[in-house]
Enzyme design. Structure first.
Site, PDB file in Angstrom:
ATOM      1  N   LYS A  26     -37.146 107.678 -56.259  1.00  0.00           N
ATOM      2  CA  LYS A  26     -36.577 107.007 -56.598  1.00  0.00           C
ATOM      3  C   LYS A  26     -37.597 105.869 -57.222  1.00  0.00           C
ATOM      4  O   LYS A  26     -38.322 105.831 -56.248  1.00  0.00           O
ATOM      5  CB  LYS A  26     -35.452 105.901 -56.153  1.00  0.00           C
ATOM      6  CG  LYS A  26     -33.952 106.787 -55.697  1.00  0.00           C
ATOM      7  CD  LYS A  26     -33.392 107.474 -56.209  1.00  0.00           C
ATOM      8  CE  LYS A  26     -32.435 108.584 -56.153  1.00  0.00           C
ATOM      9  NZ  LYS A  26     -31.770 108.525 -54.327  1.00  0.00           N
TER      10      LYS A  26
HETATM   11  C1  LIG Z   1     -30.116 109.157 -54.438  1.00  0.00           C
HETATM   12  C2  LIG Z   1     -28.969 109.126 -54.907  1.00  0.00           C
HETATM   13  C3  LIG Z   1     -28.244 108.663 -53.657  1.00  0.00           C
HETATM   14  C4  LIG Z   1     -28.032 108.724 -52.473  1.00  0.00           C
HETATM   15  O1  LIG Z   1     -29.543 108.107 -51.853  1.00  0.00           O
HETATM   16  P1  LIG Z   1     -29.532 107.761 -50.570  1.00  0.00           P
HETATM   17  O2  LIG Z   1     -30.919 107.304 -50.446  1.00  0.00           O
HETATM   18  O3  LIG Z   1     -30.472 109.627 -50.813  1.00  0.00           O
HETATM   19  O4  LIG Z   1     -28.611 108.029 -48.973  1.00  0.00           O
HETATM   20  C5  LIG Z   1     -26.796 108.660 -53.541  1.00  0.00           C
HETATM   21  N1  LIG Z   1     -26.371 108.880 -55.264  1.00  0.00           N
HETATM   22  C6  LIG Z   1     -27.525 108.792 -55.859  1.00  0.00           C
HETATM   23  C7  LIG Z   1     -27.085 109.247 -58.067  1.00  0.00           C
HETATM   24  C8  LIG Z   1     -28.442 109.339 -55.645  1.00  0.00           C
HETATM   25  O5  LIG Z   1     -29.899 109.675 -57.165  1.00  0.00           O
END
Ligand SMILES: *Cc1c(COP(=O)(O)O)cnc(C)c1O
Length: 378
Positions: free
Chosen positions: A186
């Site tokens: 992210k």
């Molecule tokens: C990364 C992501 C998640 C989940 O987040 P985590 O921190 O891995 O639990 C949920 N929705 C979207 C669209 C994502 O890109």
């Protein structure tokens, strides 16, 4: 022929030396679970989101689950979301015992189609979980008009939208529940983690309970538990990484936008017509460009696998975000099947994610685009 150039991944985190030092200080401090660093990180996040209450967690998944619990959503309730997301988005609806309802996506934005959301509303609908795929928000005015007209809660899956905005306002600085992920890929990462922006301190107190076993009172005079909570707290080790990342987030967003702009310039105005591929919406105001995704020209089954293989031979990493959730075995067992959401199914089969990360250069973009043009015009 295989490329002699180094491998270019589609995503890579950047952690600076100051952050590594800060993590070392936490490790030496004698306090490595939730503590002052978590409080400092939450305070900075709250500032960033215009003073709204923010609480941190150990993932972006539990963040959304906890938002649904705070909203009192459970068995018998329907929650509308998109099939083109990471499976977490729909899983959290099942985790709280509610029923996921999918609405198809808009072929241009690849985000949930708000007309289809309205059409999917029933007397049992309690919430909407929109996803801002690649960092591009939906039409936020329309989203909240629908929510208020039908008295629905909104849990924004803004996992990919840290640093994105809508009409000059940061995503997270307005709206209902807004959930972010700090997973490794992210824009702002802590390795794993997440945060939830809430409406008031009462909701924030509930979030604290749900993330730590439902403990409502704890001190020398006793301890009590009054709801079923889990173990979702962030550690100070993780929060130290988050604080280090906060120092650079505006530069990260600006650089990603510059890379996206360069992608469009390099592809040029005739790329779509000459190849049959489709570029993303060229949004340079709102999107944080978490991902740069193109839709491949349909050459039947195996189109994407062949393309990804050809890119890998040139040492360029690609990914796909996402395969439609409703076609996973577990969701098929709930009654979903092929043909129900045709736009999601088509884009889920042909979307491909190109390299995009902070340490990437304009030359990396040029190499990626030249390789794609060579493959698609062969
Ligand atoms: C990364 C992501 C998640 C989940 O987040 P985590 O921190 O891995 O639990 C949920 N929705 C979207 C669209 C994502 O890109």
């Amino acid at each position: 022929m295989t490329s002699a150039l180094p491998f270019l991944p589609f995503s890579k985190p950047t952690i600076d030396e100051a952050t590594i030092t800060a993590v070392g200080e936490v490790l030496r401090s004698g306090w490595i679970t939730s503590g002052p660093k978590v409080q400092a990180f939450e305070a900075q996040l709250s500032d960033y989101f215009g003073g709204r209450p923010v609480r941190t967690f150990n993932s972006g998944t539990c963040t959304m689950e906890i938002a649904l619990r705070i909203a009192g959503i459970g068995p018998g309730d329907e929650v509308i979301t998109t099939s083109i997301s990471w499976v977490a988005t729909a899983n959290v609806i099942l985790e709280v015992g509610a029923t996921p309802v999918f609405a198809d996506i808009d072929p241009l934005t690849r985000n949930i189609d708000l007309d289809k959301v309205e059409a999917a509303i029933t007397p049992r609908t309690r919430a909407i979980i929109p996803v801002y795929l690649s960092g591009l928000p939906v039409d936020m005015d329309r989203l909240y008009a629908i929510a208020s007209k039908h008295k629905l809660r909104v849990v924004e899956d803004a996992a990919q939208a840290f640093g994105s905005s809508w009409k000059g306002k940061r995503i997270g600085s307005f709206g209902d529940f807004v959930s972010f992920s700090f997973q490794a890929n992210k824009n702002l990462t802590t390795g794993e983690g997440g945060c939830l922006v809430l409406n008031n301190l009462e909701e924030a107190k509930l979030a604290e309970k749900y993330r730590l076993q439902g403990v409502s009172r704890s001190g020398v005079d006793g301890i009590d538990v009054d709801v079923l909570g889990g173990k979702f707290n962030m550690t100070d080790i993780t929060a130290a990484i988050g604080l280090g990342q906060m120092a650079h987030i505006d530069q990260v967003t600006a650089h990603r936008r510059a890379l996206a702009r360069h992608y469009f310039e390099q592809f040029g105005s005739d790329f779509e017509a000459s190849t049959g591929a489709q570029l993303p919406v060229a949004d340079m105001e709102n999107s944080n460009w978490h991902l740069f995704q193109i839709i491949l020209p349909d050459q039947g089954p195996g189109t994407r696998a062949t393309f990804m293989q050809q890119m890998a031979e040139q040492h360029i990493g690609t990914g796909y975000h996402y395969a439609p959730i409703h076609l996973f075995t577990m969701y098929r067992a709930l009654g979903f099947s092929e043909g129900m959401f045709p736009v999601s199914e088509k884009i889920g089969r042909l979307t491909v994610t190109l390299p995009m990360f902070y340490a990437m250069t304009l030359a990396d973009v040029e190499r990626t685009v030249a390789t794609i043009k060579a493959i698609l015009t062969k």
